[in-house]
Design a protein around this motif. Structure first.
Motif, PDB file in Angstrom:
ATOM      1  N   ILE A  15       0.816  -1.230   0.000  1.00 54.10           N
ATOM      2  CA  ILE A  15       0.000   0.000   0.000  1.00 54.10           C
ATOM      3  C   ILE A  15       0.848   1.278   0.000  1.00 54.10           C
ATOM      4  O   ILE A  15       0.318   2.370   0.181  1.00 54.10           O
ATOM      5  N   ILE A  16       2.168   1.138  -0.221  1.00 54.27           N
ATOM      6  CA  ILE A  16       3.022   2.332  -0.298  1.00 54.27           C
ATOM      7  C   ILE A  16       2.636   3.176  -1.514  1.00 54.27           C
ATOM      8  O   ILE A  16       2.601   4.416  -1.458  1.00 54.27           O
ATOM      9  N   SER A  17       2.321   2.501  -2.630  1.00 50.66           N
ATOM     10  CA  SER A  17       1.957   3.242  -3.844  1.00 50.66           C
ATOM     11  C   SER A  17       0.698   4.074  -3.628  1.00 50.66           C
ATOM     12  O   SER A  17       0.513   5.124  -4.248  1.00 50.66           O
ATOM     13  N   ASN A  18      -0.167   3.612  -2.729  1.00 49.43           N
ATOM     14  CA  ASN A  18      -1.385   4.360  -2.390  1.00 49.43           C
ATOM     15  C   ASN A  18      -1.030   5.723  -1.797  1.00 49.43           C
ATOM     16  O   ASN A  18      -1.590   6.754  -2.177  1.00 49.43           O
ATOM     17  N   SER A  19      -0.054   5.732  -0.874  1.00 47.76           N
ATOM     18  CA  SER A  19       0.379   6.994  -0.255  1.00 47.76           C
ATOM     19  C   SER A  19       0.998   7.929  -1.281  1.00 47.76           C
ATOM     20  O   SER A  19       0.710   9.135  -1.303  1.00 47.76           O
ATOM     21  N   TYR A  20       1.848   7.392  -2.138  1.00 47.91           N
ATOM     22  CA  TYR A  20       2.456   8.227  -3.179  1.00 47.91           C
ATOM     23  C   TYR A  20       1.395   8.825  -4.103  1.00 47.91           C
ATOM     24  O   TYR A  20       1.507   9.973  -4.555  1.00 47.91           O
ATOM     25  N   ASN A  21       0.365   8.046  -4.389  1.00 52.20           N
ATOM     26  CA  ASN A  21      -0.716   8.521  -5.259  1.00 52.20           C
ATOM     27  C   ASN A  21      -1.435   9.723  -4.640  1.00 52.20           C
ATOM     28  O   ASN A  21      -1.683  10.737  -5.299  1.00 52.20           O
ATOM     29  N   TYR A  22      -1.753   9.622  -3.352  1.00 53.06           N
ATOM     30  CA  TYR A  22      -2.410  10.740  -2.662  1.00 53.06           C
ATOM     31  C   TYR A  22      -1.504  11.972  -2.635  1.00 53.06           C
ATOM     32  O   TYR A  22      -1.951  13.098  -2.892  1.00 53.06           O
ATOM     33  N   ILE A  23      -0.231  11.756  -2.309  1.00 53.53           N
ATOM     34  CA  ILE A  23       0.703  12.883  -2.215  1.00 53.53           C
ATOM     35  C   ILE A  23       0.841  13.558  -3.574  1.00 53.53           C
ATOM     36  O   ILE A  23       0.845  14.790  -3.688  1.00 53.53           O
ATOM     37  N   GLY A  24       0.941  12.750  -4.641  1.00 50.60           N
ATOM     38  CA  GLY A  24       1.031  13.307  -5.986  1.00 50.60           C
ATOM     39  C   GLY A  24      -0.189  14.131  -6.344  1.00 50.60           C
ATOM     40  O   GLY A  24      -0.088  15.199  -6.964  1.00 50.60           O
ATOM     41  N   THR A  25      -1.372  13.654  -5.948  1.00 49.96           N
ATOM     42  CA  THR A  25      -2.612  14.380  -6.234  1.00 49.96           C
ATOM     43  C   THR A  25      -2.631  15.737  -5.532  1.00 49.96           C
ATOM     44  O   THR A  25      -3.020  16.750  -6.112  1.00 49.96           O
ATOM     45  N   ILE A  26      -2.195  15.750  -4.259  1.00 46.80           N
ATOM     46  CA  ILE A  26      -2.174  17.010  -3.501  1.00 46.80           C
ATOM     47  C   ILE A  26      -1.191  17.993  -4.146  1.00 46.80           C
ATOM     48  O   ILE A  26      -1.502  19.183  -4.336  1.00 46.80           O
ATOM     49  N   LEU A  27      -0.008  17.508  -4.479  1.00 44.63           N
ATOM     50  CA  LEU A  27       1.006  18.379  -5.090  1.00 44.63           C
ATOM     51  C   LEU A  27       0.522  18.923  -6.433  1.00 44.63           C
ATOM     52  O   LEU A  27       0.778  20.087  -6.776  1.00 44.63           O
ATOM     53  N   GLU A  28      -0.198  18.102  -7.204  1.00 40.89           N
ATOM     54  CA  GLU A  28      -0.763  18.589  -8.474  1.00 40.89           C
ATOM     55  C   GLU A  28      -1.776  19.692  -8.214  1.00 40.89           C
ATOM     56  O   GLU A  28      -1.797  20.710  -8.917  1.00 40.89           O
ATOM     57  N   ASP A  29      -2.647  19.502  -7.200  1.00 34.01           N
ATOM     58  CA  ASP A  29      -3.616  20.540  -6.860  1.00 34.01           C
ATOM     59  C   ASP A  29      -2.940  21.830  -6.404  1.00 34.01           C
ATOM     60  O   ASP A  29      -3.493  22.926  -6.572  1.00 34.01           O
ATOM     61  N   GLN A  30      -1.731  21.694  -5.823  1.00 36.32           N
ATOM     62  CA  GLN A  30      -0.969  22.871  -5.396  1.00 36.32           C
ATOM     63  C   GLN A  30      -0.111  23.445  -6.529  1.00 36.32           C
ATOM     64  O   GLN A  30       0.665  24.367  -6.291  1.00 36.32           O
ATOM     65  N   GLU A  31      -0.263  22.858  -7.748  1.00 38.46           N
ATOM     66  CA  GLU A  31       0.478  23.290  -8.946  1.00 38.46           C
ATOM     67  C   GLU A  31       1.988  23.087  -8.805  1.00 38.46           C
ATOM     68  O   GLU A  31       2.791  23.770  -9.420  1.00 38.46           O
ATOM     69  N   LYS A  32       2.360  22.099  -7.967  1.00 38.29           N
ATOM     70  CA  LYS A  32       3.772  21.729  -7.839  1.00 38.29           C
ATOM     71  C   LYS A  32       3.989  20.488  -8.705  1.00 38.29           C
ATOM     72  O   LYS A  32       4.124  19.369  -8.212  1.00 38.29           O
ATOM     73  N   TYR A  33       4.027  20.726 -10.023  1.00 38.50           N
ATOM     74  CA  TYR A  33       3.947  19.609 -10.964  1.00 38.50           C
ATOM     75  C   TYR A  33       5.187  18.716 -10.940  1.00 38.50           C
ATOM     76  O   TYR A  33       5.085  17.494 -11.057  1.00 38.50           O
ATOM     77  N   LYS A  34       6.375  19.298 -10.797  1.00 36.54           N
ATOM     78  CA  LYS A  34       7.589  18.481 -10.791  1.00 36.54           C
ATOM     79  C   LYS A  34       7.614  17.563  -9.568  1.00 36.54           C
ATOM     80  O   LYS A  34       7.972  16.384  -9.667  1.00 36.54           O
ATOM     81  N   GLU A  35       7.241  18.133  -8.399  1.00 34.24           N
ATOM     82  CA  GLU A  35       7.190  17.300  -7.195  1.00 34.24           C
ATOM     83  C   GLU A  35       6.127  16.216  -7.322  1.00 34.24           C
ATOM     84  O   GLU A  35       6.315  15.079  -6.878  1.00 34.24           O
ATOM     85  N   ALA A  36       5.000  16.563  -7.963  1.00 36.44           N
ATOM     86  CA  ALA A  36       3.928  15.588  -8.164  1.00 36.44           C
ATOM     87  C   ALA A  36       4.400  14.440  -9.045  1.00 36.44           C
ATOM     88  O   ALA A  36       4.121  13.265  -8.767  1.00 36.44           O
ATOM     89  N   ILE A  37       5.141  14.758 -10.112  1.00 37.82           N
ATOM     90  CA  ILE A  37       5.668  13.719 -11.007  1.00 37.82           C
ATOM     91  C   ILE A  37       6.623  12.797 -10.242  1.00 37.82           C
ATOM     92  O   ILE A  37       6.552  11.562 -10.368  1.00 37.82           O
ATOM     93  N   ALA A  38       7.487  13.385  -9.438  1.00 36.98           N
ATOM     94  CA  ALA A  38       8.449  12.582  -8.669  1.00 36.98           C
ATOM     95  C   ALA A  38       7.711  11.616  -7.740  1.00 36.98           C
ATOM     96  O   ALA A  38       8.068  10.433  -7.637  1.00 36.98           O
ATOM     97  N   SER A  39       6.667  12.118  -7.073  1.00 38.11           N
ATOM     98  CA  SER A  39       5.895  11.269  -6.160  1.00 38.11           C
ATOM     99  C   SER A  39       5.186  10.151  -6.909  1.00 38.11           C
ATOM    100  O   SER A  39       5.204   8.988  -6.504  1.00 38.11           O
ATOM    101  N   ASN A  40       4.572  10.498  -8.040  1.00 37.32           N
ATOM    102  CA  ASN A  40       3.838   9.489  -8.820  1.00 37.32           C
ATOM    103  C   ASN A  40       4.779   8.433  -9.408  1.00 37.32           C
ATOM    104  O   ASN A  40       4.415   7.253  -9.504  1.00 37.32           O
ATOM    105  N   LEU A  41       5.984   8.842  -9.795  1.00 40.40           N
ATOM    106  CA  LEU A  41       6.956   7.872 -10.320  1.00 40.40           C
ATOM    107  C   LEU A  41       7.386   6.885  -9.234  1.00 40.40           C
ATOM    108  O   LEU A  41       7.550   5.690  -9.497  1.00 40.40           O
ATOM    109  N   GLU A  42       7.572   7.397  -8.011  1.00 38.65           N
ATOM    110  CA  GLU A  42       7.899   6.505  -6.892  1.00 38.65           C
ATOM    111  C   GLU A  42       6.762   5.510  -6.658  1.00 38.65           C
ATOM    112  O   GLU A  42       6.973   4.316  -6.485  1.00 38.65           O
TER     113      GLU A  42
END
Length: 802
Positions: free
Chosen positions: A291-318
């Motif tokens: 379920i680690i990928s679940n956490s990364y998915n949520y974090i990526g979604t939040i970062l995308e909503d905050q318009e932090k796209y590079k950080e969101a990509i890094a989280s989603n790739l992890e």
């Protein structure tokens, strides 16, 4: 994609009663075991454990081995030689198919469904109740994760019947819990809460603390979905404290995860990010890789909503790397899609194209039409941004070709993009045609969203009602339990004290009993007051919402209706002028004259029915206005006739198959009496609606009637003046009301209609309104003229002082 934000998978803790140590022992045993039947059983047990702990690759591996072995056993053993052994091998194959279907559900839904249905067929052939219960629960889980909630509920209900026949308390609790997740996804929050509470009590009785905590997690999610965020956070923080006391890293992480989701829904993204980051840290430390990928998915979604796209990509790739290692199809496709969107927003079109291409390939393998269409739209957006309209146009047409007609969202977006790309190429004709299509689907989607909002409000209201009733029931049970505890203490003290202080203790007992009786009466009175206030608030909210909706619809209809009436009148005048002109020119063509007469007649009919519709709209506007509570002179006969017809046509509009005869017998000598017109109108509307419902239900039970006397559904409304009172009667020849429930029908929330068809507030509200007028409302079923007969109809009688 953000659909995963509301999906919670709890089944591992609930359904797996084998520990990791047991699995290690079974794997060791497997290396030495020579008996094929025993090997097949062990493989099935390992696969089952892997399924409920998200090890889908492992589940697929061991279930495939078990399936191959079971097929060999069946191939080399004839049923006539050893029927009992052949039956055992069939059960092993059924279990292997069940696990295989679960393992590939996220990779190939069609194959998974076929596998599970074959497993169900085998379990039915073996007549193994436990196996049938298990596979039906697995089918319920499968259809839930495929968003086919109707089938999910059906299979969960079947599973529950079998587990109840086995008196398997643990699995009864499991089914109640999982079915609550399906009901929650359907928006039936009250029913979901009821099932979840049933599961919680079962696990509490079994002293299964971990499963009980999962029920509390689910309760927190339900509160979040009905937007009671404070209550949701309160429940989740409470479970977090318990998880920390038990030192369970998986539950601690889950609590932080749920707190993060609730804060996301609440719009508090900074707080949500903090909680999801904490959940990720704990899952990594505890090596909870599934379920680690679940956490990364949520974090990526939040970062995308905050318009932090590079950080969101890094989280989603992890997250993607973990999901691919586990073979977890729940997250892989969404993570690829999110990364593509984020690269597009960064204007890194080459990377975006690569990831959209991956989404397309994966969705083709999984036969996910929605994601295929979404990826094609992604291609089109990129090519439009790169000023390549031809390529964009090609992808949009491909997306349109595979999008189903009911997918209004994708249809709307595709047509909008097509309109823009054709306009960009200078093809304004096609641009205009597609813009019309876009408007059509945008309107359809808007209507769909309005309907969904109304349904959501109704579901939230139902949840609040059931929650209040459950709370009242729980308080009463606690009071009873406390009373029993106090009574036991008193008896124990009497025996300890002995005969010397017997009289003194008896007096003390009497005083305590009297005090408790007084407190119980006070509690009951408070509860009744609360229910009465709640009923009034609920009705007020419902009527306010209905009024706003009715007023909005009526205003929207009024303008086109005015055009119909005005232009019909103008056209009639033009026809008359044409007649005069013909007469002056002495043109006597019989065919022209006949056509002019026909046009004039048609315009008169249009004008007549337009004015009738205008009258209906005005009545709707009048009905939507809030009651002032002021009594005014009212024509009772006209009021009854108006609401009778309003009810009939309203039901006809909702159900084209509905039809019934209605009759009136009004006393013309009544005149006008002083009443609150709108309130009394609601009473009549409620009674007439119930009458039409009763006759329609009877018609469904016996549509053709008996051969001697065909059934004709009939509702009769009469008025008369008698002994200083106006008497209004609403009579039907429907299903009638059993004598056992006559004294309950005026109670708030009591209804005999199926779930979702009535709130049980209509008759209660009508009773209160009539009482407020100093009158009385009573029911006769069967009506006085049919005394002694069951199921021949009902008559409601309203008496109001003149």
């Amino acid at each position: 994609m953000k659909s995963l934000l509301l999906v919670v998978f709890f089944t591992c803790q609930l359904c797996s009663n084998i520990s990791a140590q047991d699995i290690d022992s079974l794997k060791l045993q497997l290396t030495h075991e020579k008996n094929d039947t025993t090997r097949c059983r062990i493989l099935n047990e390992i696969a089952t454990y892997a399924y409920y702990n998200y090890g889908f690759d492992s589940c697929k591996k061991y279930s495939a081995m078990a399936l191959e072995l079971a097929d060999q056993l069946l191939r080399y053993n004839e049923p006539v030689n050893n029927p009992a052994y052949f039956l055992q091998c069939k059960k092993l194959k059924a279990k292997a198919l069940e696990n295989w279907g679960g393992a590939i559900a996220y990779l190939d839904a069609t194959a998974a469904k076929d596998s599970l249905l074959v497993a169900a067929s085998l379990w039915n052939e073996t007549k193994d109740v436990s196996g049938r219960a298990s596979v039906y629960m697995r089918l319920g889980e499968f259809f839930m994760n495929q968003n086919d909630f109707e089938n999910s509920v059906k299979y969960f209900d079947s599973s529950l019947v079998f587990y109840k026949s086995l008196n398997d308390s643990a699995n009864i609790g499991n089914v109640y819990f999982e079915s609550s997740l399906t009901l929650r996804a359907m928006g039936k929050y009250g029913d979901a809460m009821e099932n979840n509470i049933d599961a919680l009590y079962i696990f509490r009785k079994l002293k299964d603390t971990l499963s009980e905590m999962q029920c509390q997690f689910a309760n927190g999610f339900i509160f979040m979905l009905v937007k009671d965020y404070d209550e949701a956070l309160k429940v989740q923080l409470s479970v977090l404290k318990t998880a920390i006391k038990l030192n369970k890293p998986d539950l601690i992480a889950q609590a932080y995860n749920d707190l993060g989701v609730t804060n996301m829904r609440k719009g508090n993204l900074a707080e949500a990010l903090k909680y999801h980051t904490k959940a990720l840290e704990i899952r990594k430390q505890a090596n909870l890789v599934s379920i680690i990928s679940n956490s990364y998915n949520y974090i990526g979604t939040i970062l995308e909503d905050q318009e932090k796209y590079k950080e969101a990509i890094a989280s989603n790739l992890e997250g993607l790397s973990y999901a691919k290692k586990q073979g977890d199809g729940r997250y892989i496709l969404d993570l690829y899609y999110n990364i593509a969107v984020e690269y597009f927003k960064l204007k890194e079109y080459k990377n975006a194209l690569n990831y959209y291409d991956t989404v397309l390939q994966v969705s083709n393998r999984g036969n996910d039409v929605f994601m295929r269409a979404s990826s094609m739209q992604g291609f089109a957006k990129i090519y439009m941004a790169m000023n390549k309209p031809a390529e964009a146009m090609s992808w949009l047409h491909k997306a349109l070709a595979i999008t189903i007609a009911t997918d209004f969202m994708n249809q709307r977006d595709i047509y909008q993009s097509l309109s823009e790309v054709y306009a960009k190429t200078g093809d304004y004709k096609n641009a205009y045609q597609y813009s019309l299509k876009y408007k059509q689907y945008a309107d359809s989607l808007a209507n769909q969203e309005k309907a969904a909002k109304l349904t959501s409000l109704a579901n939230q209201l139902d949840f609040e009602n059931k929650r209040a009733l459950m709370k009242a029931s729980q308080d009463k049970q606690l009071a009873i339990q406390q009373s029993q505890i106090d009574k036991q203490k008193l008896i124990r003290n009497i025996f300890i004290a002995g005969l010397i202080i017997f009289i003194g203790l008896a007096v003390l007992f009497f005083i305590r009993f009297t005090e408790k009786k007084r407190l119980n009466l006070t509690l009951e009175q408070t509860l009744n007051n609360l229910k009465s206030t709640q009923a009034q608030l609920i009705q007020s909210e419902k009527m306010a919402g209905l009024g706003e909706l009715t007023a909005g619809i009526a205003h929207e209809i009024q303008n086109p209706l005015n055009f119909v009436n005005n232009f019909s009148e103008v056209s009639n005048e033009l026809v008359e002028e044409l007649r005069i002109k013909n007469y002056e020119l002495k043109v006597e063509d019989p065919e022209v004259k006949s056509l002019l007469n026909d046009i004039a007649q048609n315009l008169e009919k249009i004008n007549h029915h337009g004015k009738r519709a205008d009258s209906i709209v005005k009545n709707m506007l009048q009905h939507s206005r809030k009651s002032s509570g002021q009594k005014e002179p009212t024509d009772i006969n006209a009021l009854c006739d108006e609401y009778l017809r309003l009810s009939y046509h309203g039901l006809r509009a909702k159900d084209k198959a509905f039809n019934a005869k209605f009759e009136t017998d009004f006393d013309g000598s009544i005149g006008k009496i002083h009443v609150v017109q709108q309130d009394l109108g609601r009473v009549i509307l409620n009674l007439v609606n119930n009458a039409f419902y009763a006759v329609n239900e009877k018609k469904k039970q016996n549509p053709a009637g008996s051969t001697e006397q065909p059934y004709e559904p009939t509702v009769t409304v009469t008025t008369k003046k008698e002994a200083g009172k106006v008497i209004i009667s609403v009579k039907d020849n429907g299903t009638g009301i059993p004598a056992t429930i006559k004294n309950k029908i005026f109670q708030p929330f009591y209804t005999t209609k199926p779930s979702g068809s009535g709130t049980g507030l209509g008759l209660s509200l009508s009773y209160d309104i009539v009482k407020a007028h100093g009158g009385e409302l009573k029911v006769e079923s069967p009506p006085p003229g049919d005394a002694g007969k069951d199921g021949v109809g009902t008559e409601f009688i309203v008496k109001i002082p003149v």
